[in-house]
Write an enzyme that holds these catalytic residues in place. Sequence first.
Site, short mmCIF file in Angstrom:
data_model
loop_
_atom_site.label_atom_id
_atom_site.label_comp_id
_atom_site.label_asym_id
_atom_site.label_seq_id
_atom_site.Cartn_x
_atom_site.Cartn_y
_atom_site.Cartn_z
N GLY A 187 0.80 -1.22 0.00
CA GLY A 187 0.00 0.00 0.00
C GLY A 187 0.83 1.26 0.00
N GLU A 190 0.66 3.32 -5.42
CA GLU A 190 -0.65 3.16 -6.05
C GLU A 190 -0.59 2.05 -7.11
OE1 GLU A 190 -3.24 5.29 -5.34
OE2 GLU A 190 -2.14 6.69 -4.08
N ASP A 201 4.40 13.98 -8.96
CA ASP A 201 4.06 14.43 -7.62
C ASP A 201 5.15 15.34 -7.05
OD1 ASP A 201 2.45 13.99 -4.97
OD2 ASP A 201 4.52 13.48 -4.45
N LYS A 205 5.01 19.50 -6.05
CA LYS A 205 5.47 20.08 -4.79
C LYS A 205 6.60 21.08 -5.02
CE LYS A 205 4.03 15.91 -2.32
NZ LYS A 205 4.44 14.52 -1.97
#
Lengths: 440, 440
Positions: A187, A190, A201, A205
């Site tokens: 987990g 993804e 990602d 940021k």
Amino acid sequence: MSEIRVGILGLGTIGLGAARILIEQQNLMARRLGKKLILVAAADRSLDRDFGLDLSGVRLTDDANDVVTADDVDLVIELIGGYEPARTFVATAIEHGKHVVTANKALIAKHGEELFPLAENHGVAIGFEAAVGGGIPCLKALREGLAANAVESVYGILNGTCNFILTKMENEGADYAAVLKEAQELGYAETDPTFDVEGIDTAHKLSILASMAFGSKIKFDEVFTEGISKIGAADIEAVAELGYRIKLLGIAKPHCINGEEKVEMRVHPTLVPLSAQLAQVSDSYNAVMISGDFVEHTVYTGRGAGERPTASAVIADVMDIARVASGGVKYLAPPMGYVASERQELATLPMADVQCEYYLRFMVQDESGVIAAIGSILADHHISLEAVSQKERHATQAVAVIMLTHATTEGNLQAAISRITLLASVQEDVLILRKESFGV
Amino acid sequence: MSEIRVGILGLGTIGLGAARILIEQQNLMARRLGKKLILVAAADRSLDRDFGLDLSGVRLTDDANDVVTADDVDLVIELIGGYEPARTFVATAIEHGKHVVTANKALIAKHGEELFPLAENHGVAIGFEAAVGGGIPCLKALREGLAANAVESVYGILNGTCNFILTKMENEGADYAAVLKEAQELGYAETDPTFDVEGIDTAHKLSILASMAFGSKIKFDEVFTEGISKIGAADIEAVAELGYRIKLLGIAKPHCINGEEKVEMRVHPTLVPLSAQLAQVSDSYNAVMISGDFVEHTVYTGRGAGERPTASAVIADVMDIARVASGGVKYLAPPMGYVASERQELATLPMADVQCEYYLRFMVQDESGVIAAIGSILADHHISLEAVSQKERHATQAVAVIMLTHATTEGNLQAAISRITLLASVQEDVLILRKESFGV
């Protein structure tokens, strides 16, 4: 004691974490704040499940519009994620005079420049500490704690999934694909890991950090972005022998070229010296290194993701806003660290003009003279070498030749590489990694 | 554009750093703040010298009272240091309605509990970010960024002089006295280094951090404090072989004992695992590790001292205060992170009740049976051992026996040591170091 009434959009991992703090930590926060934070409403598409949390007294709805327009909500926490419908809900909340706190880096990176003026016009605040660095209060440090500095550089390990994969590849000598599979099973990654492993990602940021650092508009689309999916176990080992560790870094620096200010923004796997603080940041931890002209180097480390750390940052924003709610958002630091009229449309430095040192891995047929031929082309481009190594010699198989270069521009390097790959004995898949030095 | 008029007390290293930012960075700060910070006055006993800075336009005086009572000063930066006359000047400034920013940890640690209510009564702010961790915005992180957390522990490398000495001792295999002398020659240590090397400066800072973390009153006098002056090169080497590095740490933790909240506060040389983030913080760098029940572990690293980093923190406070100056200090987070009425008179956990793991160095005559005798006394006190080592064997000289214990209370350990030093073959100077584990 005055109250701030909070609504949450999205009861996923972070949403439940935020709800948990608001409920379990209410007394502690009231002692710090002198005000009560009350969770009055929450929206989620799926309400028929066990939240693992006593939400009695909280109005639950499957329609986010009920929360963003509700008369009894002062502040909306958006934890849906992604561009839409998050953007529409946030805009509606603002238009209804509600403060907004979000952990949504994609939303801020892509739509921040539209949402900030909207919020300013409506006299409400937007908080997004949780969007960068998870639980680490790094945006507050940059925006407020270092506000007296001209920022000289920002380096960040900003994606926990990538850092987890790279750490595990190094510790276990395992290859990328195997570790990604394990991370997905745990987990930590993804099912479609593209946003994380391809650096998107991190670029979200970084674009926020760069904008806040240099007073420029957010330009996510202009961030040079490379992910970690091409890194092999052999590269990690080869790099370690040279005294480095590979980290996916977001890097931002300001430049002044012929009197014009430009911003360098890039995301890529980077060789970091083993002795650097950032090299010690492992697993899913994040770290941001911010250097300023007065403060010198500062480093902020902590959990970059997860229910509880991210919720910690979300609620810190809620508390900051609650503190000034009665007086107006003018008493808060501006969301991007500069007053709106002073935020500039700075150009992004083209990647071709960025200066780097490089780690190059060529796969070559072991013919005599191939290293000399590569070296000769590099010399043509005035690229000098710090180190060359060739591991094993097989007569029939391609072998890896590794070179560390001194600083040159990306454009010059790429021109040289194009010529090198024309050599008959050099295969086309050259691995190009960039190398950084740090003060700490 | 509205203005905040600033006066500085003390044009020493940090005072000149603060003046330099106010002058050189005025435009940048105005872009961030939407207000102008103007240095109008500065007091110093010695004005007849080259400040290395253009102070024309600044009213210079050798009487600090002129600044703290001046009608044209909104905010006073106190950089005199020490208890008096700093305390009197700060109180006078507050009584004249001026905000105060200081880098003076001694002042806040000893007189904060008198100055905070005075400031609250006069509706002015006290900022002291620079008092702890130099340029690192660690108080802001604790007070605001982590405000949603119950703090579980604070660990700090808070004194740059000690960290410089310990780093140099390790790198050069040099003894304490030699390195101290070198540090003094380089200006990294004072002529009388007692405050630094005996841990008093760290205790000042720790008492502030603990109070802010746990909502307790500042109790500097109750911090257990041991310095680094007894550490030898041999200890640093022995510890390294076991996988540790010695750092002077300030440590604070909350306890709830029979329903009563207590605060653990201690400063001492500490064995830190080489893999811990804090072990990587070298030279004059400082670091603070703050762990909370939601955020987990966070670490903040940067320059703990020096003109420019400390001035960065001073001016960050000035900017925070300037932002709310027109509306009132109620829009700032309370100086100690809790509203005044919620700050409690928590008892300090007696050192005898503190649980630690220990590194013990006994100098023994190498008689057969002495290790067994020591072990037997430790066993009597239910202290179990993780490791025992004895380096060299000389028939005539004392040799070092090193033991690592599992956790026990300080009281129990001290009782056992008292008995062990009664053994004929054990010398009296037992070195007791404490050992900590970290999550990161």
